[in-house]
Every structure is written in structure tokens, then in C-alpha cells.
Design a protein around this motif. Structure first.
Motif, PDB file in Angstrom:
ATOM      1  N   LYS A 100      38.595  45.951  48.039  1.00  0.00           N
ATOM      2  CA  LYS A 100      38.723  46.702  46.667  1.00  0.00           C
ATOM      3  C   LYS A 100      37.752  47.263  45.984  1.00  0.00           C
ATOM      4  CE  LYS A 100      43.358  44.378  46.279  1.00  0.00           C
ATOM      5  NZ  LYS A 100      44.246  43.807  45.426  1.00  0.00           N
ATOM      6  N   ILE A 101      37.785  47.940  45.017  1.00  0.00           N
ATOM      7  CA  ILE A 101      36.690  48.317  44.387  1.00  0.00           C
ATOM      8  C   ILE A 101      35.806  47.205  43.938  1.00  0.00           C
ATOM      9  CG2 ILE A 101      35.717  49.942  42.205  1.00  0.00           C
ATOM     10  CD1 ILE A 101      38.148  51.490  42.392  1.00  0.00           C
ATOM     11  N   ASP A 102      36.246  46.217  43.294  1.00  0.00           N
ATOM     12  CA  ASP A 102      35.532  45.184  42.555  1.00  0.00           C
ATOM     13  C   ASP A 102      35.934  43.832  43.451  1.00  0.00           C
ATOM     14  OD1 ASP A 102      37.968  45.142  41.921  1.00  0.00           O
ATOM     15  OD2 ASP A 102      37.477  44.481  39.647  1.00  0.00           O
ATOM     16  N   LEU A 103      36.351  43.801  44.567  1.00  0.00           N
ATOM     17  CA  LEU A 103      36.885  42.573  45.087  1.00  0.00           C
ATOM     18  C   LEU A 103      36.958  42.582  46.533  1.00  0.00           C
ATOM     19  CD1 LEU A 103      38.225  39.603  44.904  1.00  0.00           C
ATOM     20  CD2 LEU A 103      40.308  40.892  45.069  1.00  0.00           C
TER      21      LEU A 103
ATOM     22  N   SER B  34      25.557  41.554  47.192  1.00  0.00           N
ATOM     23  CA  SER B  34      25.988  42.371  46.086  1.00  0.00           C
ATOM     24  C   SER B  34      26.706  41.717  44.979  1.00  0.00           C
ATOM     25  CB  SER B  34      27.694  43.113  47.126  1.00  0.00           C
ATOM     26  OG  SER B  34      28.179  43.851  46.161  1.00  0.00           O
TER      27      SER B  34
ATOM     28  N   ASN C  83      28.100  43.532  42.365  1.00  0.00           N
ATOM     29  CA  ASN C  83      29.120  44.372  41.695  1.00  0.00           C
ATOM     30  C   ASN C  83      30.715  43.922  42.042  1.00  0.00           C
ATOM     31  OD1 ASN C  83      27.218  45.812  40.456  1.00  0.00           O
ATOM     32  ND2 ASN C  83      26.996  47.123  42.234  1.00  0.00           N
ATOM     33  N   ARG C  84      30.659  43.097  43.458  1.00  0.00           N
ATOM     34  CA  ARG C  84      32.045  42.560  43.801  1.00  0.00           C
ATOM     35  C   ARG C  84      32.296  41.330  43.707  1.00  0.00           C
ATOM     36  NH1 ARG C  84      32.522  46.307  49.266  1.00  0.00           N
ATOM     37  NH2 ARG C  84      30.500  45.431  49.320  1.00  0.00           N
ATOM     38  N   ARG C  85      33.366  40.901  43.381  1.00  0.00           N
ATOM     39  CA  ARG C  85      33.767  39.526  43.435  1.00  0.00           C
ATOM     40  C   ARG C  85      34.151  39.309  44.937  1.00  0.00           C
ATOM     41  NH1 ARG C  85      38.189  38.405  41.253  1.00  0.00           N
ATOM     42  NH2 ARG C  85      38.844  40.467  40.775  1.00  0.00           N
TER      43      ARG C  85
END
Length: 218
Positions: free
Chosen positions: A68-71, A105, A107-109
């Protein structure tokens, strides 16, 4: 046709699904593929390091990646997850840190989950790894294939085909040997076929193992 195409790709959308679930722009699509490869390689190396001593092999059926965008959600389907959890005190936490460093990265979890497979020897990847371990220990290839079929029958499958190619038993000329038990209808899309191709390095050279397992028919 069944001998010219990957049995999993042939059935995508019918009874097989993608193991990487994400969308990306055309220009950055290759970057996403390389990222998936890094994730899978990092997980396999970690599992090899921590499980080979205790069990002899990894026991990974497959790895599913959802982005996903952040995961980034990673689901590891394993036949023997307890060996991985007990082998290290931190277990999944340490694996998650290693994968996060590999991706580089912030920015993403990242979330990693392990799912246990109730019948591990019904999975072609686990079965191929078992055969590879036997071949490395110089067990007769026929004995290894027959034992693999016996293990698969306990998993309630409808059929299995095993193929080994290369310098089998150290012979000078490479050849292909295969064995089949039950039905394996490769030409029918309705049939759910689990397939894997596995490479094993022995003292005589590289051997290729292919396994087709007929699970069910719609």
C-alpha cells in the motif's frame, strides 16, 4: 501446452492468484519487482541461517507481498513455523529489522506475519526441498521420490508428478527421470495444480527438481 507454460501462470484468475498484490506506474514497475525479489531473498537467507541447524530445511511454501502507499504487508506461509520462532529469542522482530534495512525505506511501515500450513507435505516447494536434502545426502533418487510420494498421500492430494533432471547419481550423461502417482491433468484449467521448480547443487553438479501436485478440480 501443459509442457510449454508454467502451470501456475496458466491458471491465474481461475484457481490461482498472484503472490505479489500491488499496483505501480509503468516507469517504476521494474523497481517494484526488484523490491519484491530483495524481500524474498532476505527472508529465505534469514530462515536458512536459523532453521537449517534444527530441522534440515526451511519449510517455506510461498511468500505473499501486499503493498500500500504507507505499508508493506508480508505473509510467510510455512510448514514448520515453530522451529523459526524457537530458534531465536527475537524471532519475527529480528527478521522485520533485516528486511527493513534491505529495503532502506523510511516512508513505509513493514509488517510480517507467519501463517502455518496444516499439511506441509502437500506443498510442492516444501516437498522439493525435502527431495533436495535427500539427494545432497546421497540417498538414491528413486527412494527419495517414492518417499516424497508417500508423504504427499498423507496430505490428501489427488495426484503428484515428480521430475529430476541432471547428472543423477553422478552419471556422466545427464538424463531426466520422473514418477507419477494418481491423476495430474495438466491440460485442464479447471484442475488446481500446485507447481514448483527447484535447483539443488550436489557434488556431481546441478540437478533440477520439478513437482506438480493435483489438489482439486472445480
Amino acid at each position: 501446452m501443459s509442457q510449454k507454460i508454467n502451470s501456475l501462470g496458466f491458471r491465474l484468475g481461475e484457481n490461482q492468484k498472484h503472490r505479489s498484490l500491488w499496483f505501480e506506474k509503468l516507469k517504476s514497475y521494474s523497481v517494484g519487482l526488484q523490491e519484491d525479489e530483495k524481500i524474498r531473498d532476505c527472508i529465505k537467507k534469514y530462515v536458512q541461517k536459523n532453521m537449517r541447524i534444527s530441522s534440515g530445511f526451511e519449510g517455506i511454501a510461498h511468500i505473499e507481498i501486499q503493498k500500500k502507499i504507507d505499508l508493506i504487508q508480508i505473509i510467510i506461509y510455512m510448514g514448520f513455523p515453530n522451529l523459526l520462532i524457537k530458534s531465536r529469542t527475537r524471532g519475527i522482530e529480528e527478521l522485520q529489522i533485516n528486511v527493513q534495512k534491505e529495503l532502506n525505506s523510511v516512508n513505509r511501515r513493514l509488517n510480517i506475519a507467519i501463517t502455518r500450513i496444516t499439511k506441509p507435505y502437500g506443498q510442492p516447494n516444501i516437498l522439493a526441498e525435502y527431495i533436495a536434502l535427500q539427494l545432497k545426502n546421497r540417498v538414491s533418487f528413486r527412494k527419495a521420490m517414492k518417499k516424497a510420494i508417500e508423504l504427499t498421500e498423507k496430505a490428501d492430494t489427488k495426484g503428484i508428478q515428480v521430475q529430476i533432471a541432471g547428472r543423477i547419481d553422478g552419471k556422466e550423461i545427464a538424463r531426466v527421470e520422473w514418477i507419477r502417482e494418481g491423476r495430474v491433468p495438466l491440460q485442464t484449467i479447471r484442475a488446481k495444480i500446485d507447481y514448483c521448480s527447484y535447483t539443488v547443487r550436489t557434488i556431481y553438479g546441478v540437478l533440477g527438481i520439478k513437482i506438480w501436485i493435483f489438489v482439486d478440480e472445480q
